[in-house]
Design a protein around this motif. Structure first.
Motif, PDB file in Angstrom:
ATOM      1  N   CYS A   1       0.862  -1.186   0.000  1.00 39.20           N
ATOM      2  CA  CYS A   1       0.000   0.000   0.000  1.00 39.20           C
ATOM      3  C   CYS A   1       0.895   1.232   0.000  1.00 39.20           C
ATOM      4  O   CYS A   1       2.004   1.194   0.528  1.00 39.20           O
TER       5      CYS A   1
ATOM      6  N   ILE B   1       0.076   3.096   5.084  1.00 40.39           N
ATOM      7  CA  ILE B   1      -0.455   2.022   5.928  1.00 40.39           C
ATOM      8  C   ILE B   1      -1.413   2.630   6.964  1.00 40.39           C
ATOM      9  O   ILE B   1      -1.012   3.484   7.761  1.00 40.39           O
TER      10      ILE B   1
ATOM     11  N   TYR C   1      -5.522   0.972  11.477  1.00 41.08           N
ATOM     12  CA  TYR C   1      -6.487  -0.042  11.915  1.00 41.08           C
ATOM     13  C   TYR C   1      -6.314  -1.365  11.176  1.00 41.08           C
ATOM     14  O   TYR C   1      -6.910  -2.374  11.536  1.00 41.08           O
TER      15      TYR C   1
ATOM     16  N   GLY D   1      -5.652  -7.084  -1.514  1.00 36.00           N
ATOM     17  CA  GLY D   1      -4.390  -6.786  -0.839  1.00 36.00           C
ATOM     18  C   GLY D   1      -4.597  -6.472   0.619  1.00 36.00           C
ATOM     19  O   GLY D   1      -5.528  -6.975   1.235  1.00 36.00           O
ATOM     20  N   GLY D   2      -3.781  -5.526   1.093  1.00 37.68           N
ATOM     21  CA  GLY D   2      -3.049  -4.508   0.388  1.00 37.68           C
ATOM     22  C   GLY D   2      -3.941  -3.694  -0.555  1.00 37.68           C
ATOM     23  O   GLY D   2      -5.150  -3.708  -0.498  1.00 37.68           O
TER      24      GLY D   2
ATOM     25  N   ARG E   1      -5.983   7.385   8.337  1.00 38.44           N
ATOM     26  CA  ARG E   1      -6.328   7.276   6.924  1.00 38.44           C
ATOM     27  C   ARG E   1      -7.012   8.579   6.497  1.00 38.44           C
ATOM     28  O   ARG E   1      -8.242   8.713   6.551  1.00 38.44           O
TER      29      ARG E   1
END
Ligand code: SF4
Length: 443
Positions: free
Chosen positions: A61, A64, A67, A112-113, A183
């Motif tokens: 990713c 990151i 969570y 994924g990811g 995020r």
């Protein structure tokens, strides 16, 4: 005092006290053991006939999220990504050569990811390799995407390879909650991703959302659901955040003192469900919602919904083959997980070996119990053998007494409003569970 009600659900905290698995497999991945599963993997692949699905794991990713419980690392070193992709190409060849020539691939999922952490031309090369090595007449292609890095070049690749299903990691639209979970994702990124995917012919777009996040309230969740409905998501997965920092170290960055308690989580889940059903989404299983025309909603109505490692699915292929580090292959008689360590995974692939290094053989008893668990979670009902039912009845009694479960002889039916208890009812048929294991909260 009568139990509290939240929207269409009644709150029985005692029935939710025991953490339970999500049952994306039975036995669950917690029952897998380490070992050399290469011979069983060869045997299992050689025995497959008919239709299969493929899952390809891209464990990288750009950023990151705090969570996240996925096996994923930062996509910040070009040579590391290149050598992983080289290994994945080698595994594609090894697995394809192990299959009988009649085997046909009907679905290909990239997860994924974030698959869009790799370069779009690398994705095109992967799809080319699959088309060359497997028998793939007309596959359904799906992909998980991080909206923040969905560039125009990626959209062109998505159109070019013919993706028709996509899943966007959204989680919440609220900036304060986003900051608390690591995020940061502006609303415009998601709106742009939606518009671009529609232009590329993607028919079904899923939003992954979460409740039970730090600082999240019912009003904040409402705003996220309103945005989601307004943007026209075809499917919604509304997951409860599982805070398990003893298992997922990166979650230690999340301030646990700001997490809602179990009652507040229950209220959010109930309200989220009622709101989406009110917006004419069909409830699918215990935490998914889909527009009535979507394949997932149709599968739920037709009684053909299934559960696999990707959650609820309308995929009917009996075998799912996982490619990439940590991917899990699902055969009737076994689950086999690929090597987790990227370095060892690359070495095995370079040597032309299969990479199954964890797993479990499924006994007849596992198959019997697993079919009851899947039927309860996917169809809300199950016919149960007399001996299993006799064992389970004492633990089912509290659910039956409170009107969450109905028993008609050997047939069990989850009643309306039982969604938050479905996993707990299913867990009664789990022959592997012991009290000490720590799973996520049932709601
Ligand atoms: S983008 Fe998705 S897979 Fe990657 S760290 Fe965040 S939640 Fe996990």
């Amino acid at each position: 005092m009568p139990p509290e009600r939240f929207s269409d659900w009644t709150y029985h905290p005692d029935l939710l006290a025991q953490p339970v698995p999500r049952y994306t497999s039975y036995p669950t991945a917690a029952e897998f053991s380490d070992g050399d599963f290469e011979a069983l993997q060869h045997e299992s692949l050689a025995a497959v006939r008919g239709d299969i699905s493929l899952y390809l794991h891209i464990p990288y990713c750009h950023d990151i999220c705090w969570y996240c419980g996925c096996n994923t690392g930062a996509a910040n070193r070009t040579e590391r990504l290149a050598s992983y992709l080289d290994a994945l190409h080698r595994e594609i060849v090894s697995v394809a050569q192990s299959l009988h020539p009649s085997v046909r691939v009907v679905r290909i999922a990239f997860g994924g990811g974030s698959p869009n952490a790799i370069q779009p031309h690398d994705m095109v090369r992967l799809v080319d390799a699959l088309l060359v090595n497997f028998r793939v007449p007309w596959p359904v292609l799906s992909i998980e995407l991080d909206p923040r890095s969905l560039t125009p070049a990626w959209l062109m690749a998505i159109r070019g390879i013919g993706v028709i299903k996509a899943s966007l990691g959204v989680q919440t639209f609220d900036p304060r909650v986003q900051a608390a979970i690591g995020r940061i994702q502006p609303r415009d990124d998601i709106a742009r991703a939606m518009a671009g995917l529609r232009q590329c012919g993607v028919e079904s777009i899923n939003f992954d959302l979460m409740y039970g996040l730090p600082f999240q309230t019912e009003a904040i969740l409402d705003q996220t659901l309103d945005e989601t409905v307004a943007m026209g998501a075809d499917r919604i997965a509304l997951f409860g955040y599982a805070h398990v920092p003893h298992m997922i170290a990166r979650q230690r960055r999340i301030d646990a003192s700001e997490l809602p308690d179990q009652r507040a989580r229950f209220a959010m889940a109930a309200q989220g469900s009622a709101r989406l059903i009110g917006a004419r989404y069909q409830a699918v299983g215990f935490d998914h919602f889909a527009r009535p025309g979507d394949g997932l909603a149709q599968a739920a109505l037709a009684g053909t919904l299934r559960r696999n490692f990707q959650g609820f699915t309308d995929d009917q292929a009996p075998v799912l083959i996982g490619l990439g580090a940590t991917s899990i292959s699902q055969f009737d008689h076994a689950y086999i997980q690929n090597e987790k360590n990227a370095g060892r995974y690359r070495m095995l692939c370079s040597a032309g070996r299969l990479t199954g290094r964890r797993g479990i053989a499924r006994s007849l008893e596992d198959l019997r119990r697993g079919s009851v668990i899947e039927a309860l979670l996917c169809r809300g009902e199950a016919t149960v053998d007399a001996d299993l039912l006799a064992q389970a009845l004492p633990r089912l009694a509290p659910f039956i007494e409170r009107g969450l479960l109905r028993r008609d002889d050997d047939h069990l039916t989850l009643e309306r409003g039982s969604e938050p208890y479905a996993r707990s009812v299913a867990a009664v048929f789990d022959g592997w569970r012991s009290a000490e294991r720590r799973f996520s909260s049932a709601v």
